[in-house]
Design an enzyme around this catalytic site. Structure first.
Site, PDB file in Angstrom:
ATOM      1  N   LEU A 110       0.813  -1.224   0.000  1.00 14.06           N
ATOM      2  CA  LEU A 110       0.000   0.000   0.000  1.00 14.06           C
ATOM      3  C   LEU A 110       0.847   1.274   0.000  1.00 14.06           C
ATOM      4  O   LEU A 110       0.395   2.319   0.453  1.00 14.06           O
ATOM      5  CB  LEU A 110      -0.997   0.004   1.180  1.00 14.06           C
ATOM      6  CG  LEU A 110      -2.035  -1.127   1.169  1.00 14.06           C
ATOM      7  CD1 LEU A 110      -3.005  -0.975   2.353  1.00 14.06           C
ATOM      8  CD2 LEU A 110      -2.841  -1.166  -0.133  1.00 14.06           C
TER       9      LEU A 110
ATOM     10  N   TYR B  12      14.118   4.682 -14.317  1.00 11.49           N
ATOM     11  CA  TYR B  12      12.927   3.821 -14.255  1.00 11.49           C
ATOM     12  C   TYR B  12      12.968   2.776 -15.379  1.00 11.49           C
ATOM     13  O   TYR B  12      12.837   1.572 -15.144  1.00 11.49           O
ATOM     14  CB  TYR B  12      11.667   4.686 -14.358  1.00 11.49           C
ATOM     15  CG  TYR B  12      10.424   3.904 -14.684  1.00 11.49           C
ATOM     16  CD1 TYR B  12       9.914   2.975 -13.784  1.00 11.49           C
ATOM     17  CD2 TYR B  12       9.757   4.091 -15.903  1.00 11.49           C
ATOM     18  CE1 TYR B  12       8.780   2.238 -14.099  1.00 11.49           C
ATOM     19  CE2 TYR B  12       8.625   3.375 -16.214  1.00 11.49           C
ATOM     20  CZ  TYR B  12       8.141   2.444 -15.312  1.00 11.49           C
ATOM     21  OH  TYR B  12       7.020   1.717 -15.624  1.00 11.49           O
TER      22      TYR B  12
ATOM     23  N   ALA C 256       0.377  21.941 -16.937  1.00 14.40           N
ATOM     24  CA  ALA C 256       1.637  22.422 -17.513  1.00 14.40           C
ATOM     25  C   ALA C 256       2.031  21.480 -18.644  1.00 14.40           C
ATOM     26  O   ALA C 256       2.033  20.261 -18.468  1.00 14.40           O
ATOM     27  CB  ALA C 256       2.718  22.446 -16.435  1.00 14.40           C
ATOM     28  N   ILE C 257       2.331  22.045 -19.791  1.00 16.99           N
ATOM     29  CA  ILE C 257       2.798  21.223 -20.916  1.00 16.99           C
ATOM     30  C   ILE C 257       4.322  21.191 -20.853  1.00 16.99           C
ATOM     31  O   ILE C 257       4.988  22.219 -21.029  1.00 16.99           O
ATOM     32  CB  ILE C 257       2.295  21.791 -22.260  1.00 16.99           C
ATOM     33  CG1 ILE C 257       0.761  21.686 -22.296  1.00 16.99           C
ATOM     34  CG2 ILE C 257       2.944  21.069 -23.437  1.00 16.99           C
ATOM     35  CD1 ILE C 257       0.128  22.137 -23.588  1.00 16.99           C
TER      36      ILE C 257
ATOM     37  N   ASP D  68      12.229  12.460 -20.499  1.00 16.28           N
ATOM     38  CA  ASP D  68      11.109  12.197 -21.427  1.00 16.28           C
ATOM     39  C   ASP D  68      11.581  12.006 -22.870  1.00 16.28           C
ATOM     40  O   ASP D  68      12.125  12.937 -23.467  1.00 16.28           O
ATOM     41  CB  ASP D  68      10.144  13.397 -21.435  1.00 16.28           C
ATOM     42  CG  ASP D  68       9.036  13.266 -20.416  1.00 16.28           C
ATOM     43  OD1 ASP D  68       8.846  12.164 -19.875  1.00 16.28           O
ATOM     44  OD2 ASP D  68       8.355  14.287 -20.179  1.00 16.28           O
TER      45      ASP D  68
END
Ligand SMILES: NC(=O)c1ccc[n+]([C@@H]2O[C@H](COP(=O)([O-])OP(=O)(O)OC[C@H]3O[C@@H](n4cnc5c(N)ncnc54)[C@H](O)[C@@H]3O)[C@@H](O)[C@H]2O)c1
Ligand SMILES: O=c1ccn([C@@H]2O[C@H](COP(=O)(O)OP(=O)(O)O[C@H]3O[C@H](CO)[C@H](O)[C@H](O)[C@H]3O)[C@@H](O)[C@H]2O)c(=O)[nH]1
Length: 331
Positions: free
Chosen positions: A33, A142, A207-208, A287
């Protein structure tokens, strides 16, 4: 014979548990959790162990008590931006913790695992749509932890005969059509729920993150896939392993169409009828510009066909959940 789902109180895990139960599977959930919700477990009504996957002795007891033959492994940390800020958290909770889980499986003779991998294993792709055989070169910790786990699974098949199907999801979105479960990450960082929180008046704007990428409108392009379509792929992967197929295989799961951040905002305006303010902001570290899947291997090998493929349907599904549960699972 039952399926143990790690991370079954989380977003994609809970929807997959619902799918498996609806198809007559005995399912047991293990979740600490840390980001999941007990409310999701109540909605699902399955046996639940509130524990960490690193507790190998308890895991072995549970494998034996529930006659587990397959593990579906969602438990992980999974935020690209956070992984750049705090990579060691990701190597510990993703790589090291999965190592403990695999040890317990090998010791208990549990031979099948379906693993939540990600489009982030590819990094900045040389071409789109991306095929499973294309180069993997993660641009963030990641993605690197997920690729490392895929390699652990390759070697574990060779050494112990542990079979794995690794599902490389592109961007999950949407919610269950009937049960009260949906996306509720805290803090929420994913684009579609953030945009819908603006529509609900819970945020002033979205927010872009970057408008100078090499894409049609300068914003990042992603392949959005409905969470129930991801869930059905897990069911098919389990069937494949139980039928004796599947060794150490990876499959992309996406719809094969890319949408820019601006297009997602535009579709969300149409679906919700709200104006949804968007402001330009700096790029987010880690990204890639464009991630779009070729899922032809999943279609031909698993017999997988997405049912909720268009973006409007996916956003409308998420919007139903957010409108009905503006505070998500609450406190
Ligand atoms: N959301 C996406 O778009 C997306 C895309 C690609 C891959 N994935 C992968 O899918 C999986 C599920 O993602 P999600 O969005 O549902 O995340 P989530 O945070 O909602 O679910 C993860 C669950 O795992 C649990 N957990 C984490 N570490 C644990 C541990 N050590 N022991 C026991 N439980 C633990 C959390 O409490 C949570 O319930 C993750 O592995 C993620 O990397 C997600
Ligand atoms: O407020 C926001 C949130 C996101 N974005 C942008 O929207 C796109 C999608 O971002 P998300 O955070 O929704 O999703 P990610 O593509 O970063 O990552 C998701 O999909 C990946 C696979 O593609 C990973 O597996 C990961 O677990 C999962 O969170 C990105 O270009 C991001 O920069 C914004 O512009 N503003």
């Amino acid at each position: 014979m039952s399926v143990l789902v790690t991370g079954g109180a989380g977003y994609i895990g809970s929807h997959t548990v619902a799918e498996l139960v609806a198809h007559g599977e005995e399912v047991v959930v293990v979740d600490n959790l840390s980001t999941g919700h007990s409310g999701a477990i109540y909605a699902l009504g399955v046996p639940f162990y509130h524990m960490d996957i690193r507790e190998t002795e308890r895991l072995r007891e549970i494998f034996s008590r529930h006659a587990v033959d397959t593990v579906v492994h969602f438990a992980a940390n999974s935020l690209v931006g956070e992984s750049v800020q705090d990579p060691l958290k990701y190597y510990e909770n993703n790589v090291a913790a999965t190592g403990r889980l695999l040890e317990a499986m090998v010791e208990s003779g549990v031979q099948n695992i379906v693993f939540s991998s990600t489009a982030a294993v590819y990094g900045e792709p040389a071409r789109v749509p991306i095929a499973e055989t294309d180069a993997t070169s993660p641009t963030n910790p990641y993605g690197d932890t997920k690729l490392t786990i895929e390699r652990m699974l390759d070697w574990s098949y060779q050494a112990y005969g542990l079979k794995s199907i690794r599902l490389r999801y592109f961007n999950a979105a949407g919610a269950h059509p009937t049960l009260p479960i949906g996306e509720d990450h805290r803090p929420e960082t994913h684009l579609i729920p953030v945009v819908l929180q603006v529509a609900l008046g819970q945020r002033e704007h979205v927010a872009i993150f970057g408008d100078d990428y090499d894409t049609e409108d300068g914003t990042c392009v992603r392949d959005y896939i409905h969470v129930m379509d991801l869930a059905s792929a897990h069911r098919l992967a389990i069937e494949r392993m139980r039928s004796g197929e599947g060794t150490a295989e990876s499959f992309n799961l996406g719809n094969g169409t890319g949408f820019s951040v601006r297009q997602v905002v535009e579709v969300s305006r149409k679906v919700t009828g709200h104006s949804i303010q968007a402001v330009n902001a700096a790029r987010r570290a880690g990204d890639p510009a464009r991630l779009v899947a070729s899922s032809s291997l999943a279609r031909s090998t698993l017999g997988w066909t997405p049912q909720f493929a268009d973006l409007e349907t996916i956003v409308a599904s998420a919007w139903n959940w957010h409108q009905a549960h503006p505070q998500g699972f609450g406190e």
